[in-house]
Design a protein around this motif. Structure first.
Motif, PDB file in Angstrom:
ATOM      1  N   GLU A 180     -56.579  23.564  59.253  1.00 43.83           N
ATOM      2  CA  GLU A 180     -56.185  24.400  58.108  1.00 43.83           C
ATOM      3  C   GLU A 180     -55.807  25.775  58.661  1.00 43.83           C
ATOM      4  N   PRO A 218     -52.318  20.643  56.702  1.00 47.28           N
ATOM      5  CA  PRO A 218     -51.588  19.392  56.827  1.00 47.28           C
ATOM      6  C   PRO A 218     -52.538  18.212  56.606  1.00 47.28           C
ATOM      7  N   ARG A 265     -71.678  21.779  50.012  1.00 44.92           N
ATOM      8  CA  ARG A 265     -70.477  22.463  50.471  1.00 44.92           C
ATOM      9  C   ARG A 265     -70.885  23.779  51.116  1.00 44.92           C
ATOM     10  N   TYR A 316     -54.302  15.159  58.233  1.00 49.12           N
ATOM     11  CA  TYR A 316     -54.703  15.049  59.634  1.00 49.12           C
ATOM     12  C   TYR A 316     -53.898  14.000  60.405  1.00 49.12           C
TER      13      TYR A 316
END
Ligand code: ADP
Ligand code: MG
Length: 698
Positions: free
Chosen positions: A193, A274, A433, A276
């Motif tokens: 990222e 993107p 998270r 991976y």
């Protein structure tokens, strides 16, 4: 207008093109090379080169280049045209298998970190058929590795490919133990990222610091920063949206799976992620993405800043390296399985990563060390320089239960199946998270968050792959040929947890108390600056790791140590010199002119109002004059140090001088300059301010 599926990858010589344009014999030979690493014979190479050339010319290409990644961290290319004279005075377009496979750029002007002294300056580039060729600026770009004639890697791709091979070899050994006979390859995959800032190009032009250093060296804090968090995931401004649209289109044409884009926390900050892909391809694609981001920005009157900390006091930019391992049969080895047996395999691979990160924490930290990233790590928006791992509560509880031979009392969704096989069955934890951990498990992959936004992802992945290959090797050595496989496996997992659990931390990584606990109680490394990290690179343990897995020779490793320190010294030196220049030519004169205007206002008051008036102007003049003196003093000190440092030969000493003297002196100089900026009328300040830059793109 064409649709995305129609244009996706149109500039890539990918599998679709190869299938269509190569004979089935040549195509199969290519496939064997890509998938199995088999050598290509010359006839096949010639056929591939011919097809590539025809395809590229149809797409308007006139040149070709071996595209490589020298140790500067950016990409390099030397263009050759396809043309070759024909006997009738015209030209023909030629491109042979030989030219495809090998190139000979002049290696002498790329950094070699001492390799040049020991070896020949000449180098060669060698085609990497596992990454597709593509067209950029009318040039057919062939991804290549870059080596010296004596075989030393002069680039980042070669050791990356070697590290993938090492991991593949050891992972296959481990998988065999679990009865996976059909798997023939294990590859690591990465989804990076990418964060970046966009600023207006006209404004950036007026700031030598942005032009020369990619970051601001001065600037007082704007009245509004990121306090309101109103930028994060906020509505994207039209100019930025237009930029992102064009960026996506260009990336898609190059077969890059740009997927998500959004505003980041800081004003003017954005992110692109993107989908991976294999580490090697992801690395090439990330290099291309960074290049194209900057190129497209220019077209939109913008500058794309990839620096880790373009603005003091505002969040910096990183690159999250999402990483996992998968088999060629499509199994992600970091996905918790459905059955206890699958889970045992998952747990062993998980342990391999835990052990790797603990054993080689220094090397991982060193792999992301740059002058720019030093500003970011440990600031309040990025992980600290201490490496730890986040596993989430459930996984941690399972590891605890295994370590202490206790039954695992999980939440309701957790099913215990102890007995049939020794390890518990559990369901993947989807709730956690944690955003503050440098190395976080996110369900089926790890997210290494320490990389700087401008870093090549190659270095971090070389070290990560190497370290995991080493744990897997130790496991395979311990388990191969054991009669009681399950018993031994259980013992091994238990032992690994016991020995390496200090690296697991699920709390807040931004908390000062954690740094204290990590360093004082757990004995974890806190390597704060680039010079602090580099000794680890050349210590015996690192050399043993990388040489035993044939990823880097000791000489190659030393060359990287030298280059990292050299880059650090050069980067900060340029910053210091830019600061000196800006102070003398822009900042001091601005304060002078503004003071003159204040003084003339004072004179007017004295003559018109009364001799006792002008208290405001007097106070202001006194303060400005005091700041000027502070600036002058700090400037003198920095100038002296910059003269001194030129006489230092030893790179380690130079880097330490930068860390201990130059950087503090730069901070010392910045302070009064920023204070002067805050009290100088805007029309007198010679460059755009933080507000202009951060809120200037609409
Ligand atoms: P975040 O919550 O961190 O913002 P994103 O969804 O934006 O997560 O990005 C996650 C990244 O991880 C994407 O690039 C995605 O393709 C990548 N990713 C997903 N699965 C894997 C995997 N198995 N291996 C490597 N990367 C992966
Ligand atoms: Mg992320």
């Amino acid at each position: 207008m064409k649709t995305v599926p129609e244009t996706f990858g149109i500039l890539v010589f990918d599998d679709r093109v190869m299938k269509a344009r190569l004979s089935s014999k040549v195509y199969n030979a290519m496939k064997n090379t890509i998938d199995g690493g088999h050598r290509l014979d010359n006839a096949v190479a010639d056929a591939v080169a011919e097809a590539m050339k025809e395809w590229a010319i149809e797409k308007g290409a006139t040149h070709f280049t071996h595209w490589f990644q020298p140790m500067t961290g950016i990409t390099a290319e030397k263009h050759d045209s396809f043309i070759s004279p024909s006997p009738d005075g015209g030209v023909i377009m030629e491109f042979s298998g030989k030219e495809l496979i090998k190139g000979e750029p002049d290696a002498s002007s790329f950094p070699s970190g001492g390799l040049r002294a020991t070896f020949e300056a000449r180098g060669y580039t060698a085609w990497d058929p596992t990454s597709y060729a593509f067209i950029k600026d009318k040039t057919l770009c062939i991804p290549t590795a870059f080596c010296s004639y004596s075989g030393e890697a002069l680039d980042k791709k070669t050791p990356l490919l070697r590290s993938m091979q090492a991991l593949n070899k050891q992972a296959l050994r481990v998988l065999k133990l679990f009865g996976n006979e059909e798997v023939s390859a294990v590859r690591t995959s990465v989804g990076p990222e990418q964060e970046y800032f966009l600023v207006d190009a006209e404004m950036a032009k007026k700031r030598p610091d942005l032009l020369f250093c990619g970051r601001t060296l001065f600037g007082s804090k704007p009245p509004k920063g990121q306090e309101l968090d109103d930028h994060y995931f906020g509505v994207i401004k039209p100019r930025v949206q237009a930029y992102m649209n064009e960026l996506n289109e260009e990336l898609w044409k190059l077969g890059i799976l740009a997927k998500t884009e959004h505003n980041e926390v800081a004003p003017a900050q954005h992110e692109l992620a993107p989908i991976y892909s294999t580490t090697n391809v992801a690395t090439d694609h990330n290099q291309l993405t960074m290049e194209i981001m900057q190129k497209i920005a220019k077209k939109h009157g913008l500058v794309c800043l990839l620096h880790e900390k373009p603005f003091a006091g505002v969040n910096g930019s990183g690159k999250h390296n999402n990483w996992s391992m998968a088999t060629n049969t499509g199994v992600n080895l970091l996905t918790p399985g459905e059955t206890p047996y699958e889970n045992a395999q998952f747990l062993l691979f998980l342990c391999a990563v835990i052990q790797a990160v603990d054993d080689y924490q220094g090397l991982l930290r060193a792999s992301v060390a740059t002058a720019g990233n030093d500003h970011r790590l440990g600031a309040n928006e990025a992980p600290p320089a201490v490496i730890s791992m986040f596993l989430g509560d459930e996984l941690t509880a399972i590891l605890d239960a295994i370590e202490q031979d206790k039954p695992y009392e999980g939440t309701e969704k957790t099913v215990m199946k102890l007995g049939v096989h020794v390890l518990p069955k559990f369901v993947r934890d989807t709730t956690d998270r944690n955003r503050t951990s440098p190395f976080a498990f996110t369900g089926n992959k790890f997210e290494f968050r320490m990389l700087g936004s401008s870093n090549s992802i190659a270095c971090a992945n070389i070290m990560l792959n190497a370290a995991v290959a080493e744990s897997l090797k130790q496991y395979a050595d311990a388990l191969e040929g054991k009669a009681d496989f399950e018993g031994e496996l259980h013992k091994l997992i238990k032992k690994t947890i016991k020995e390496h659990k200090r690296i697991i931390f699920n709390g807040n990584g931004y908390d000062d108390a954690w740094i204290k606990e990590a360093t004082e109680e757990r004995g974890l490394l806190n390597l704060r600056t680039t010079p602090d990290t580099q000794e680890v690179v050349i210590e015996k343990k690192s050399v043993d790791l990388l040489t035993s897995h044939k990823i880097m020779s000791e000489t190659e490793l030393r060359s990287r140590y030298e280059i990292t320190l050299e880059n650090y010294v050069k980067t900060v030196s340029i910053e210091a010199m830019t600061m000196i220049d800006m102070t003398k030519k822009l900042i001091l004169p601005a304060i002078e002119s503004y003071s003159t205007s204040v003084a003339s206002s004072l004179a007017a008051k004295l003559s018109v109002v009364s001799e006792l008036s002008g208290a405001y102007e007097r106070k202001k003049l006194a303060k400005l004059s005091e700041l000027e003196e502070q600036i002058d003093c700090a400037l003198g000190a920095l100038e002296n140090t910059m003269v001194e440092i030129k006489t230092v030969d030893d790179i380690k000493t130079a880097a330490e001088t930068i860390r201990d003297k130059v950087l503090p002196e730069m901070a010392e100089l910045r302070l009064p300059c920023d204070e002067a900026e805050a009290m100088t009328a805007k029309s007198y300040w010679p460059m755009p301010t933080y507000d202009d830059l951060l809120f200037g793109v609409r």
